[in-house]
Scaffold this motif. Structure first.
Motif, mmCIF file in Angstrom:
data_model
loop_
_atom_site.group_PDB
_atom_site.id
_atom_site.type_symbol
_atom_site.label_atom_id
_atom_site.label_comp_id
_atom_site.label_asym_id
_atom_site.label_seq_id
_atom_site.Cartn_x
_atom_site.Cartn_y
_atom_site.Cartn_z
ATOM 1 N N PRO A 31 0.815 -1.223 0.000
ATOM 2 C CA PRO A 31 0.000 0.000 0.000
ATOM 3 C C PRO A 31 0.848 1.273 0.000
ATOM 4 N N SER A 32 2.041 1.212 0.621
ATOM 5 C CA SER A 32 2.895 2.399 0.708
ATOM 6 C C SER A 32 3.452 2.821 -0.642
ATOM 7 N N ILE A 33 3.528 1.889 -1.582
ATOM 8 C CA ILE A 33 4.063 2.214 -2.902
ATOM 9 C C ILE A 33 2.961 2.295 -3.954
ATOM 10 N N GLY A 34 1.736 2.432 -3.480
ATOM 11 C CA GLY A 34 0.628 2.635 -4.386
ATOM 12 C C GLY A 34 -0.045 1.385 -4.890
ATOM 13 N N LEU A 35 0.409 0.213 -4.441
ATOM 14 C CA LEU A 35 -0.200 -1.045 -4.871
ATOM 15 C C LEU A 35 -1.264 -1.443 -3.855
ATOM 16 N N THR A 36 -2.352 -0.710 -3.866
ATOM 17 C CA THR A 36 -3.383 -0.890 -2.850
ATOM 18 C C THR A 36 -4.063 -2.251 -2.923
ATOM 19 N N GLN A 37 -3.961 -2.916 -4.081
ATOM 20 C CA GLN A 37 -4.571 -4.236 -4.208
ATOM 21 C C GLN A 37 -3.716 -5.324 -3.572
ATOM 22 N N GLY A 38 -2.524 -4.974 -3.114
ATOM 23 C CA GLY A 38 -1.620 -5.943 -2.508
ATOM 24 C C GLY A 38 -1.987 -6.227 -1.063
ATOM 25 N N THR A 39 -2.644 -7.345 -0.821
ATOM 26 C CA THR A 39 -3.058 -7.736 0.524
ATOM 27 C C THR A 39 -1.905 -8.420 1.264
ATOM 28 N N ASN A 40 -2.158 -8.756 2.525
ATOM 29 C CA ASN A 40 -1.164 -9.507 3.284
ATOM 30 C C ASN A 40 -0.864 -10.845 2.623
ATOM 31 N N MET A 41 -1.886 -11.481 2.072
ATOM 32 C CA MET A 41 -1.689 -12.758 1.381
ATOM 33 C C MET A 41 -0.798 -12.591 0.163
ATOM 34 N N HIS A 42 -0.997 -11.518 -0.577
ATOM 35 C CA HIS A 42 -0.138 -11.254 -1.724
ATOM 36 C C HIS A 42 1.315 -11.070 -1.275
ATOM 37 N N PHE A 43 1.482 -10.355 -0.162
ATOM 38 C CA PHE A 43 2.840 -10.100 0.313
ATOM 39 C C PHE A 43 3.505 -11.386 0.788
ATOM 40 N N VAL A 44 2.762 -12.249 1.463
ATOM 41 C CA VAL A 44 3.309 -13.543 1.898
ATOM 42 C C VAL A 44 3.748 -14.352 0.690
ATOM 43 N N PHE A 45 2.917 -14.383 -0.346
ATOM 44 C CA PHE A 45 3.277 -15.094 -1.576
ATOM 45 C C PHE A 45 4.556 -14.509 -2.172
ATOM 46 N N PHE A 46 4.645 -13.192 -2.184
ATOM 47 C CA PHE A 46 5.802 -12.518 -2.770
ATOM 48 C C PHE A 46 7.096 -12.868 -2.043
ATOM 49 N N VAL A 47 7.097 -12.728 -0.711
ATOM 50 C CA VAL A 47 8.329 -12.995 0.030
ATOM 51 C C VAL A 47 8.646 -14.488 0.030
ATOM 52 N N GLY A 48 7.618 -15.330 0.000
ATOM 53 C CA GLY A 48 7.862 -16.768 -0.099
ATOM 54 C C GLY A 48 8.562 -17.122 -1.390
ATOM 55 N N MET A 49 8.108 -16.522 -2.495
ATOM 56 C CA MET A 49 8.748 -16.762 -3.788
ATOM 57 C C MET A 49 10.180 -16.231 -3.792
ATOM 58 N N CYS A 50 10.388 -15.063 -3.192
ATOM 59 C CA CYS A 50 11.748 -14.495 -3.119
ATOM 60 C C CYS A 50 12.683 -15.430 -2.365
ATOM 61 N N GLU A 51 12.231 -15.900 -1.208
ATOM 62 C CA GLU A 51 13.071 -16.773 -0.391
ATOM 63 C C GLU A 51 13.322 -18.104 -1.090
ATOM 64 N N LEU A 52 12.302 -18.634 -1.734
ATOM 65 C CA LEU A 52 12.451 -19.899 -2.460
ATOM 66 C C LEU A 52 13.476 -19.766 -3.577
ATOM 67 N N LEU A 53 13.382 -18.688 -4.359
ATOM 68 C CA LEU A 53 14.333 -18.496 -5.463
ATOM 69 C C LEU A 53 15.738 -18.247 -4.955
ATOM 70 N N LEU A 54 15.877 -17.462 -3.872
ATOM 71 C CA LEU A 54 17.203 -17.224 -3.298
ATOM 72 C C LEU A 54 17.835 -18.528 -2.841
ATOM 73 N N GLY A 55 17.047 -19.347 -2.153
ATOM 74 C CA GLY A 55 17.572 -20.620 -1.664
ATOM 75 C C GLY A 55 17.983 -21.543 -2.789
ATOM 76 N N LEU A 56 17.155 -21.634 -3.824
ATOM 77 C CA LEU A 56 17.462 -22.521 -4.949
ATOM 78 C C LEU A 56 18.675 -22.023 -5.739
ATOM 79 N N LEU A 57 18.784 -20.715 -5.908
ATOM 80 C CA LEU A 57 19.944 -20.154 -6.611
ATOM 81 C C LEU A 57 21.220 -20.449 -5.834
ATOM 82 N N LEU A 58 21.162 -20.276 -4.511
ATOM 83 C CA LEU A 58 22.341 -20.523 -3.681
ATOM 84 C C LEU A 58 22.715 -22.001 -3.694
ATOM 85 N N ALA A 59 21.736 -22.876 -3.547
ATOM 86 C CA ALA A 59 22.003 -24.313 -3.504
ATOM 87 C C ALA A 59 22.535 -24.823 -4.833
ATOM 88 N N SER A 60 22.087 -24.239 -5.926
ATOM 89 C CA SER A 60 22.513 -24.700 -7.249
ATOM 90 C C SER A 60 23.842 -24.096 -7.686
#
Length: 325
Positions: free
Chosen positions: A243-272
């Motif tokens: 909401p602070s950056i104007g993405l008012t449609q971004g709910t808490n669920m959207h944010f959880v999905f976003f950070v989950g994907m970030c962490e998943l990709l970071l972990g896979l990139l590091l492991a590979s």
């Protein structure tokens, strides 16, 4: 204003929650029964994370990148191996010492039965005491402590820590001869591989273990069970910056999905082994930010990760380091 919003949106890729152990703050019984109901905003977040990962890989592998970028994400560091090991072991010893002093075992959400807690404390004390004589032996005790955790705790608890601590124990076991004279004699007596070869394997094991642990945390605490992270954000609502950056449609669920994907990709990139330095830089930024926000509780709990980050950020696996044996 546009550049400010773009900067804020990019910084949420480094969001502290993406590296926090949500279960340190939210008990499983507090988890909300929610699930992702995909919409175009989820798709845009997914594409953004994938494209960002591809950009990071491209930048890392590009031969003619600017000197400042080359120095930041791919330049070798002239640090002797025994320095890496000494700093790593000191931080790990500090972590396990704090656990023994406070009467804890590995993590805040790991609770052993009273009759077994003393065993856990003895194992952790053995890690600290043995490190003064043999880093290899101390690493063996880390592995034994991890196996004890696996035996004594449910799967949904130990899976969030096992790869991390097993890789730490193996790293110490394989690298002890760079520092400990006792371990050097053991290496010679048993005619084990030279320390240089073992160092390269040890760094690879540490990288894979930490990467897999990040990926598992993304799945267990955010993507598979988003209800845990949603409760966390409700406790600390400032994390959801959409909401602070104007993405008012971004709910808490959207944010959880976003950070989950970030962490998943970071972990896979590091492991590979892809974009190692850049992936670890992003993860370290998140851990440090989390520590600043939540204080000493987070610092103490993430000491093993900080030690691993020190090695993985600065050590190179292509021979670009000074020999010390």
């Amino acid at each position: 204003m546009i550049f400010r919003q773009l900067f804020l949106f990019l910084t949420c890729l480094f969001s502290p929650i993406s590296q926090a152990h949500v279960q340190w703050f939210v008990a499983p019984e507090e988890m909300k029964n929610v699930h992702f109901e995909f919409d175009p905003f989820y798709l845009s977040l997914f594409l953004f994370v994938i494209l960002s990962a591809m950009l990071g890989i491209t930048i890392t592998n590009h031969r003619n990148k600017p000197k400042i970028l080359a120095a930041l994400i791919s330049a070798p560091m002239n640090i002797r191996q025994h320095i890496f090991i000494m700093v790593f072991v000191i931080i790990q010893s500090l972590f396990f010492s704090l656990q023994v002093i406070q009467g804890g075992f590995l993590a805040p959400n790991i609770v052993l039965a009273p009759e077994y807690l003393s065993v856990g404390l003895v194992l952790q004390l053995a890690i600290v005491v043995s490190a003064a004589v043999s880093i290899m032996l101390s690493g063996i005790f880390v592995i034994l402590t991890t196996l004890f955790m696996i035996i004594m705790t449910p799967f949904f608890i130990w899976v969030n820590y096992a790869f991390e601590f097993l890789s730490i124990g193996l790293f110490m076991l394989l690298c002890g001869a760079h520092v400990s004279n006792f371990d050097k004699r053991v290496i010679k007596t048993l005619r084990l591989p030279l320390p240089t070869v073992m160092w390269e394997r040890a760094v690879a094991i540490l990288r894979i273990g930490i990467g897999l642990q990040l990926a598992i945390l993304a799945m267990t605490e955010k993507l598979i069970y988003p209800g845990l992270a949603v409760v966390f954000i409700e406790m600390f609502p400032f994390y959801n910056i959409f909401p602070s950056i104007g993405l008012t449609q971004g709910t808490n669920m959207h944010f959880v999905f976003f950070v989950g994907m970030c962490e998943l990709l970071l972990g896979l990139l590091l492991a590979s082994g892809v974009a190692n330095r850049l992936s670890m830089l992003m993860a370290t930024f998140a851990f440090v930010t989390t520590a600043i926000i939540h204080g000493m509780h987070e610092v103490e709990g993430h000491l093993p990760i900080f030690a691993a980050a020190f090695v993985l950020l600065l050590a190179q696996q292509n021979g670009n380091y000074k020999q010390s044996y």
